[in-house]
Motif scaffolding. Structure first.
Motif, PDB file in Angstrom:
ATOM      1  N   ASP A   1       1.382  -1.020  -0.112  1.00 29.43           N
ATOM      2  CA  ASP A   1      -0.707  -0.112   0.312  1.00 29.43           C
ATOM      3  C   ASP A   1       0.839   1.564  -0.023  1.00 29.43           C
ATOM      4  OD1 ASP A   1      -1.895  -1.658  -0.064  1.00 29.43           O
ATOM      5  OD2 ASP A   1      -2.782  -1.662   2.481  1.00 29.43           O
ATOM      6  N   ILE A   2       1.917   0.600   0.841  1.00 31.13           N
ATOM      7  CA  ILE A   2       2.574   2.053   1.000  1.00 31.13           C
ATOM      8  C   ILE A   2       4.442   2.040   0.410  1.00 31.13           C
ATOM      9  CG2 ILE A   2       3.697   4.468   2.135  1.00 31.13           C
ATOM     10  CD1 ILE A   2       2.083   3.135   4.404  1.00 31.13           C
ATOM     11  N   GLY A   3       4.383   2.689  -0.496  1.00 32.15           N
ATOM     12  CA  GLY A   3       6.150   1.886  -1.684  1.00 32.15           C
ATOM     13  C   GLY A   3       6.832   3.911  -0.927  1.00 32.15           C
TER      14      GLY A   3
ATOM     15  N   CYS B   1      14.883   1.391  -8.272  1.00 30.90           N
ATOM     16  CA  CYS B   1      13.864   1.519  -6.896  1.00 30.90           C
ATOM     17  C   CYS B   1      12.840   2.146  -6.860  1.00 30.90           C
ATOM     18  CB  CYS B   1      15.219   3.154  -5.837  1.00 30.90           C
ATOM     19  SG  CYS B   1      16.400   2.267  -5.323  1.00 30.90           S
ATOM     20  N   ILE B   2      12.616   3.182  -7.826  1.00 34.51           N
ATOM     21  CA  ILE B   2      11.434   3.450  -8.280  1.00 34.51           C
ATOM     22  C   ILE B   2      10.705   2.449  -8.974  1.00 34.51           C
ATOM     23  CG2 ILE B   2       9.674   4.587  -9.922  1.00 34.51           C
ATOM     24  CD1 ILE B   2      11.933   6.397  -9.300  1.00 34.51           C
ATOM     25  N   ALA B   3      11.248   1.117  -9.477  1.00 32.91           N
ATOM     26  CA  ALA B   3      10.350   0.259 -10.111  1.00 32.91           C
ATOM     27  C   ALA B   3       9.866  -0.370  -9.042  1.00 32.91           C
ATOM     28  CB  ALA B   3      11.410  -0.183 -11.136  1.00 32.91           C
ATOM     29  N   LEU B   4      10.910  -0.915  -8.138  1.00 37.72           N
ATOM     30  CA  LEU B   4      10.640  -2.002  -6.790  1.00 37.72           C
ATOM     31  C   LEU B   4       9.491  -1.201  -5.858  1.00 37.72           C
ATOM     32  CD1 LEU B   4      12.142  -1.542  -3.932  1.00 37.72           C
ATOM     33  CD2 LEU B   4      14.198  -2.357  -5.081  1.00 37.72           C
ATOM     34  N   ALA B   5       9.175  -0.337  -6.134  1.00 37.23           N
ATOM     35  CA  ALA B   5       8.020   0.554  -4.867  1.00 37.23           C
ATOM     36  C   ALA B   5       6.847   0.862  -5.505  1.00 37.23           C
ATOM     37  CB  ALA B   5       9.000   1.779  -4.516  1.00 37.23           C
ATOM     38  N   ILE B   6       7.069   0.825  -7.041  1.00 32.54           N
ATOM     39  CA  ILE B   6       5.860   0.595  -7.423  1.00 32.54           C
ATOM     40  C   ILE B   6       5.038  -0.237  -8.222  1.00 32.54           C
ATOM     41  CG2 ILE B   6       6.281   3.349  -7.496  1.00 32.54           C
ATOM     42  CD1 ILE B   6       6.356   2.027 -11.302  1.00 32.54           C
ATOM     43  N   ALA B   7       6.375  -1.831  -7.837  1.00 39.47           N
ATOM     44  CA  ALA B   7       5.822  -2.607  -8.268  1.00 39.47           C
ATOM     45  C   ALA B   7       4.130  -3.535  -8.216  1.00 39.47           C
ATOM     46  CB  ALA B   7       6.887  -3.729  -7.924  1.00 39.47           C
TER      47      ALA B   7
ATOM     48  N   THR C   1      20.415  -9.434  -8.132  1.00 35.86           N
ATOM     49  CA  THR C   1      19.902  -8.541  -9.599  1.00 35.86           C
ATOM     50  C   THR C   1      18.919  -7.620  -9.415  1.00 35.86           C
ATOM     51  OG1 THR C   1      18.602 -10.763 -10.209  1.00 35.86           O
ATOM     52  CG2 THR C   1      21.178 -10.848 -10.786  1.00 35.86           C
ATOM     53  N   ILE C   2      19.147  -6.879 -10.707  1.00 39.45           N
ATOM     54  CA  ILE C   2      18.144  -6.260  -9.966  1.00 39.45           C
ATOM     55  C   ILE C   2      16.266  -6.654 -10.134  1.00 39.45           C
ATOM     56  CG2 ILE C   2      19.162  -3.944 -10.730  1.00 39.45           C
ATOM     57  CD1 ILE C   2      18.598  -4.511 -13.294  1.00 39.45           C
ATOM     58  N   GLY C   3      16.686  -7.283 -11.143  1.00 39.13           N
ATOM     59  CA  GLY C   3      15.159  -8.062 -11.577  1.00 39.13           C
ATOM     60  C   GLY C   3      15.191  -8.664 -10.424  1.00 39.13           C
ATOM     61  N   ASN C   4      15.390  -9.430  -9.523  1.00 36.50           N
ATOM     62  CA  ASN C   4      15.287 -10.510  -8.097  1.00 36.50           C
ATOM     63  C   ASN C   4      14.671  -9.127  -7.274  1.00 36.50           C
ATOM     64  OD1 ASN C   4      16.128 -13.127  -9.096  1.00 36.50           O
ATOM     65  ND2 ASN C   4      17.768 -13.024  -8.785  1.00 36.50           N
ATOM     66  N   GLN C   5      15.227  -8.408  -6.982  1.00 40.37           N
ATOM     67  CA  GLN C   5      15.093  -7.147  -6.362  1.00 40.37           C
ATOM     68  C   GLN C   5      13.861  -6.701  -6.198  1.00 40.37           C
ATOM     69  OE1 GLN C   5      18.291  -4.516  -4.079  1.00 40.37           O
ATOM     70  NE2 GLN C   5      19.470  -5.474  -5.826  1.00 40.37           N
ATOM     71  N   VAL C   6      13.741  -6.563  -7.965  1.00 35.32           N
ATOM     72  CA  VAL C   6      11.787  -5.308  -7.743  1.00 35.32           C
ATOM     73  C   VAL C   6      10.964  -6.980  -7.749  1.00 35.32           C
ATOM     74  CG1 VAL C   6      10.883  -4.940  -9.740  1.00 35.32           C
ATOM     75  CG2 VAL C   6      12.971  -4.453  -9.741  1.00 35.32           C
ATOM     76  N   ALA C   7      11.129  -8.248  -8.337  1.00 37.52           N
ATOM     77  CA  ALA C   7      10.242  -9.322  -8.069  1.00 37.52           C
ATOM     78  C   ALA C   7       9.885  -9.864  -6.697  1.00 37.52           C
ATOM     79  CB  ALA C   7      10.811 -10.662  -8.800  1.00 37.52           C
ATOM     80  N   GLU C   8      11.327  -9.605  -5.987  1.00 39.67           N
ATOM     81  CA  GLU C   8      11.069  -9.553  -4.143  1.00 39.67           C
ATOM     82  C   GLU C   8       9.597  -9.053  -3.959  1.00 39.67           C
ATOM     83  OE1 GLU C   8      13.710  -8.615  -1.840  1.00 39.67           O
ATOM     84  OE2 GLU C   8      13.707 -10.318  -0.567  1.00 39.67           O
TER      85      GLU C   8
ATOM     86  N   ALA D   1       8.826  -8.353 -13.249  1.00 48.85           N
ATOM     87  CA  ALA D   1       9.631  -7.749 -12.538  1.00 48.85           C
ATOM     88  C   ALA D   1       9.739  -6.708 -14.042  1.00 48.85           C
ATOM     89  CB  ALA D   1      10.743  -7.930 -12.311  1.00 48.85           C
ATOM     90  N   ARG D   2      10.354  -7.636 -15.278  1.00 47.88           N
ATOM     91  CA  ARG D   2      11.074  -7.148 -16.167  1.00 47.88           C
ATOM     92  C   ARG D   2       9.606  -5.841 -17.225  1.00 47.88           C
ATOM     93  NH1 ARG D   2      13.937 -11.431 -18.822  1.00 47.88           N
ATOM     94  NH2 ARG D   2      13.811 -12.682 -17.813  1.00 47.88           N
ATOM     95  N   GLU D   3       8.306  -6.043 -17.085  1.00 46.99           N
ATOM     96  CA  GLU D   3       7.157  -4.943 -17.078  1.00 46.99           C
ATOM     97  C   GLU D   3       7.705  -3.558 -16.847  1.00 46.99           C
ATOM     98  OE1 GLU D   3       3.630  -6.429 -16.405  1.00 46.99           O
ATOM     99  OE2 GLU D   3       3.802  -8.088 -18.100  1.00 46.99           O
ATOM    100  N   LYS D   4       7.863  -3.795 -15.191  1.00 51.35           N
ATOM    101  CA  LYS D   4       7.866  -2.589 -14.338  1.00 51.35           C
ATOM    102  C   LYS D   4       9.234  -2.071 -15.162  1.00 51.35           C
ATOM    103  CE  LYS D   4       3.893  -3.199 -12.210  1.00 51.35           C
ATOM    104  NZ  LYS D   4       3.463  -2.534 -12.020  1.00 51.35           N
ATOM    105  N   LEU D   5      10.370  -2.844 -14.495  1.00 54.61           N
ATOM    106  CA  LEU D   5      11.811  -2.591 -14.770  1.00 54.61           C
ATOM    107  C   LEU D   5      11.511  -1.777 -17.092  1.00 54.61           C
ATOM    108  CD1 LEU D   5      14.280  -4.634 -14.320  1.00 54.61           C
ATOM    109  CD2 LEU D   5      13.827  -2.536 -13.377  1.00 54.61           C
ATOM    110  N   ALA D   6      10.104  -2.110 -17.665  1.00 57.37           N
ATOM    111  CA  ALA D   6      10.635  -1.228 -18.998  1.00 57.37           C
ATOM    112  C   ALA D   6       9.809   0.148 -18.298  1.00 57.37           C
ATOM    113  CB  ALA D   6       9.526  -2.192 -19.835  1.00 57.37           C
ATOM    114  N   ARG D   7       8.812   0.273 -16.988  1.00 53.67           N
ATOM    115  CA  ARG D   7       7.814   0.855 -17.146  1.00 53.67           C
ATOM    116  C   ARG D   7       8.808   2.050 -16.153  1.00 53.67           C
ATOM    117  NH1 ARG D   7       4.425   3.173 -17.124  1.00 53.67           N
ATOM    118  NH2 ARG D   7       3.104   4.525 -16.707  1.00 53.67           N
TER     119      ARG D   7
END
Lengths: 315, 540
Positions: free
Chosen positions: B85-87, B158-164, B102-109, B126-132
């Motif tokens: 709810d809060i990124g 960091c933004i990608a993993l916060a808005i995932a 890896t950055i992918g794993n950190q977003v996927a987590e 995670a790939r989509e979010k990184l593309a985002r």
């Protein structure tokens, strides 16, 4: 990665070369001549000289060095002056005790240190942490031969769970072998586990204050998961360094414990060889241990690269 | 619709009051700005929202997010709110990512722990979010590690993993402070776009008023743990009521009064200076590659002149200053200091080095914490030809300290006993103690709060007039460079692409790169500030 590997291998070979030179020439300048020692005080100079010739001791140091090293490379360690058997046979016998003992102690110490370090780090400043820090301090301070004697007194003499010493050999069965190594392994592991747990704790605490831990918490990971998934691996570099050093120590430094438990290990072999001026044994076994230490450090270097991707590029 | 409502929020850490009666609301899709100087409680507000306050903190009040009071929730319940709810994104992208993942794993987590996704599903998202965040998988593999990408790219991760998981509200705590202007502009644009498209709210924390002017719909000004003024952004800039807001605003665009300076001829001549570094070779027998940091740079500084040097990180600014100071050997080219020429391959003699001193960005990192101030300030004395007696040394140290506005008793203190601004004064005293002709100010005011920065700029100005000093003023902050320099050099990729009088460069930039740099630099819209420019703050 390949570059890293190559540079490590080159440094490994260089270390070995330097170590062999140092060992050979240090032994060379130690007073005491094996031939006269073997023949006793009353031997005539002619007898000593002929024994020297027989043992190859009359050649120049350079030639003896090259003979020794070229022998080592093909696995020929020479023949013991006192036992009159090939040193490789002696070593093979002894290593069957020393190597399992070292691995056993290392396994024990790791199995104790990892959870203990983790608990201390996660409960930093709490009672558990305080207790663990106190105990590990004690574990480092207590001399291991004394702790070994306590173990013998309690588990062998009072409870009669283990034998007080000696090694039954692997022929009598794996579990018998393990059993006779258990008390020595515990005695060795106490100090090592205490050191490792403290290193683990401080490495983890260091890691836990990093920014990426905060990021992980902000993702919604619980404290426990952050510790296991993010902090642990990052804290591994100092822990691995200590583990590597400990293995080397356990392999070579178990002399006292081997003596307390009457174990026929490498430590005792060297100890006896030094007393009997069986220099070729000393030289070869020391070289073997140096080899083991360097190889272990090489492996530790490789694990660094596995653990930390930053080292894979331009080590 | 109100998404987040904070009321009566009080936080204390070990009995010390950190936040006092903080109260504000954030609407859905709104960008809410929190501004204030360091220690004002901005970050603590964000951390109390997340319940990630340091140990020993006590938190009371109400934090209602979407109808739920976060204060009442258990740690376990908070874990399911954080990230979902809060990124949150933080200031230091260089250290905010786990270096061994890896950055992918950190977003996927984020997706795995909240969303109940399998690993492969999570990786796909995670790939989509990184593309985002404009890191498409065909250019940035998710298998990259953080050290393999730049600071700006890390902040994108960091933004990608916060808005995932498309949180209701995103908290950005000084997200661009550590980035240079063009990267900052890109990240700010990205955040604005994401907030709009994903219909998130954004709580944006910064000390930079120009950034907040560009980002926020509504702004709250914080001072000493309280909100002192809260308005829509436009209203705030046009009609500031509270004294502190006014002071903050004036300090941010502060220009020291320039009295007539004495001038002299040329002091430093740099011609065709070249400096390259060996790059580590990937394979053993590869040809040695070089990174050319400074490529045939020429310029001069006159006595009593302030020369600005601007450019993005990695453009060679610091290498150039190290070369001038004689810390790095000169590889090609010539440097003339006060008429004495140094050619490449020669070391800079002490007699020349003592004419130049440097002040760095991080005042704490550039002092040995175990030495007292007296000894720290006395460090440059070893450059003098004849050594001074202890009493002479002390006398000169005290004079230097007094000159920068400190007291004689400070000689016997340690560096941790001083505030950031005072530390920077000590750094300046250390530079001044052997009476140099040129002082290189390498991001010397970048880490300071705006009101402290104003004081330090005043101090530098006074010292310049008093001693006819030359300054080489290196900064990524174009506002400050504009305020204090006579001439500016613009550096890109190791070369100087434009050079000229400061007002000319800022008003009529010629080179494309200068134009881009100026455009990227955040500014408070002109129509908002007409009234305030006449105001001057006197904070010294």
């Amino acid at each position: 990665m390949l570059h890293y590997l190559l540079s490590r291998i080159i440094s490994l070979l260089l270390s070995l070369a330097v170590a062999s030179l140092v060992i050979f020439f240090v032994i060379e300048i130690i007073p005491g001549d094996p031939a006269s020692f073997m023949l006793g005080l009353n031997a005539s100079p002619e007898t000593v000289a002929s024994l020297k010739a027989e043992l190859g001791l009359d050649q120049t140091p350079m030639i003896r060095y090259f003979n020794w090293v070229s022998g080592l490379v093909v696995g020929d360690f020479g023949i013991s002056y006192t036992y009159k058997v090939p040193i490789s046979e002696l070593v093979v016998d002894r290593i069957q005790v020393s190597l399992p003992l070292a691995l056993y102690a290392l396994l024990l110490s790791t199995a104790i240190a990892f959870p203990v370090g983790l608990i201390a780090a996660s409960k930093r400043g709490g009672t558990a942490d305080f207790g663990i820090m106190g105990f590990t301090q004690l574990g480092i301070a207590v001399p291991n031969f004394w702790f070994a004697m306590l173990l013998v007194l309690f588990f062998a003499i009072n409870l009669r769970w283990f034998s007080a010493g000696g090694f039954s050999g692997w022929d009598t069965g794996f579990w018998y072998g393990i059993k006779s190594l258990t008390l020595p392994a515990i005695a060795l592991a106490l100090t090592q586990a205490s050191i490792l747990a403290r290193v683990m704790r401080s490495a983890l605490i260091d890691t836990l204050s990093q920014d990426y831990i905060r990021t992980a918490r902000a993702k919604g990971l619980s404290q426990r998961r952050v510790l296991i998934k993010h902090a642990l691996r990052n804290a591994m570099i100092p822990v691995l360094t200590i583990l590597g050093l400990q293995f080397s120590f356990l392999l070579a430094g178990a002399i006292i414990i081997e003596n307390v438990f009457f174990l026929p290990g490498l430590g005792r072999l060297i100890f006896q060889a030094i007393i009997q001026r069986d220099l070729i044994v000393v030289e070869s076994v020391v070289m073997l241990m140096v080899f083991a230490v360097i190889v272990v450090n090489f492996l530790v270097d490789l694990t660094y690269a596995v653990v930390d991707p930053r080292l894979r590029r331009d080590g | 619709m109100t998404l987040l409502a904070i009321s009566d929020l009080n936080v204390s850490i070990n009995e010390e009051v950190i936040l006092k009666d903080v109260e504000f609301t954030v609407d859905q899709g709104e960008v809410f700005g929190l501004v204030g100087e360091s220690g004002s409680g901005k970050s603590m507000t964000a951390l109390s929202l997340m319940n990630l306050l340091p140990k020993g903190s006590d938190r009371t009040g109400q934090i209602i997010l979407d109808g739920k009071n976060l204060i009442d929730l258990s740690e376990k319940e908070m874990c399911s709110i954080r990230g979902r709810d809060i990124g949150m994104i933080f200031q230091e992208p260089m250290t905010a990512l786990n270096p061994v993942m890896t950055i992918g794993n950190q977003v996927a987590e984020t997706l795995i722990i909240h969303g109940g996704y399998s690993r492969s599903e999570a990786m796909t998202i995670a790939r989509e979010k990184l593309a985002r965040v404009e890191m498409p998988p065909n250019r940035f593999s998710p298998d990259l590690y953080p050290h393999e990408i730049s600071g700006g790219q890390r902040q994108r991760v960091c933004i990608a993993l916060a808005i995932a998981l498309r949180p209701k509200i995103l908290i950005a705590d000084e997200p661009t402070t550590a980035l240079d202007v063009s990267t900052q502009a890109q990240i700010l644009d990205l955040l604005k776009l994401l907030v709009k498209e994903e219909q998130m709210s954004l709580l944006f924390i910064t000390h930079d008023l120009a950034v907040i002017a560009r980002m926020a719909d509504k702004v709250a000004v914080m001072q000493m743990g309280r909100i002192v003024e809260m308005k829509t952004t436009r209203e705030l800039f046009q009609d500031m009521k509270h004294d502190y807001s006014k002071k903050l605003f004036a300090a941010s665009s502060y220009i020291p009064e320039t009295k007539s300076k004495t001038r002299g001829g040329s002091f430093l001549e740099v011609s065709e200076v070249y400096r390259a570094y060996k790059l580590p070779s990937r394979r053993l027998l590869d040809k040695q590659n070089y990174n050319v940091a400074v490529r045939g740079v020429s310029f001069s500084i006159n006595k009593g002149e302030s020369l600005g040097l601007v450019g993005e990180s990695g453009c060679g600014k610091s290498t150039l200053s190290r070369t001038i100071l004689g810390l790095d050997p000169l590889q090609k080219g010539r440097i003339t200091v006060d008429g004495v020429e140094i050619i490449s391959g020669r070391k800079m003699p002490h007699s020349l080095r003592k004419k130049m001193q440097v002040v760095f960005q991080d005042p704490f990192g550039s002092f040995n914490p175990r030495h007292k101030v007296g000894r720290l300030v006395a460090e440059p004395f070893h450059l003098l030809e004849k050594s001074l007696s202890a009493s002479e040394q002390r006398e000169r140290v005290v004079t230097a300290l007094l000159e920068v506005g400190l007291r004689e008793t400070d000689v016997d203190k340690y560096i941790h006993e001083f505030s950031g601004g005072q530390r920077q004064r000590i750094a300046i005293a250390r530079a001044m103690v052997i009476k140099p002709d040129l002082v290189i100010l390498d991001e010397a005011v970048s880490a300071l709060d705006v009101s402290i920065r104003a004081q330090i700029l005043d101090l530098l100005n006074d010292l310049q007039i008093q001693h006819n000093l030359s300054y080489l003023f290196i900064s990524h902050d174009l506002t400050v460079v504009r305020a204090v320099t006579d001439r500016v050099l613009v550096m890109q990729g190791g070369e100087i692409v434009e050079e000229g009088r400061t007002d000319r460069i800022f008003d009529h930039p010629q080179h494309d790169y200068t134009k881009r740099l100026l455009q990227a630099s955040p500014r408070i819209p002109a129509e908002w500030v007409e009234k305030e420019t006449s105001q001057r703050c006197h904070t010294s």
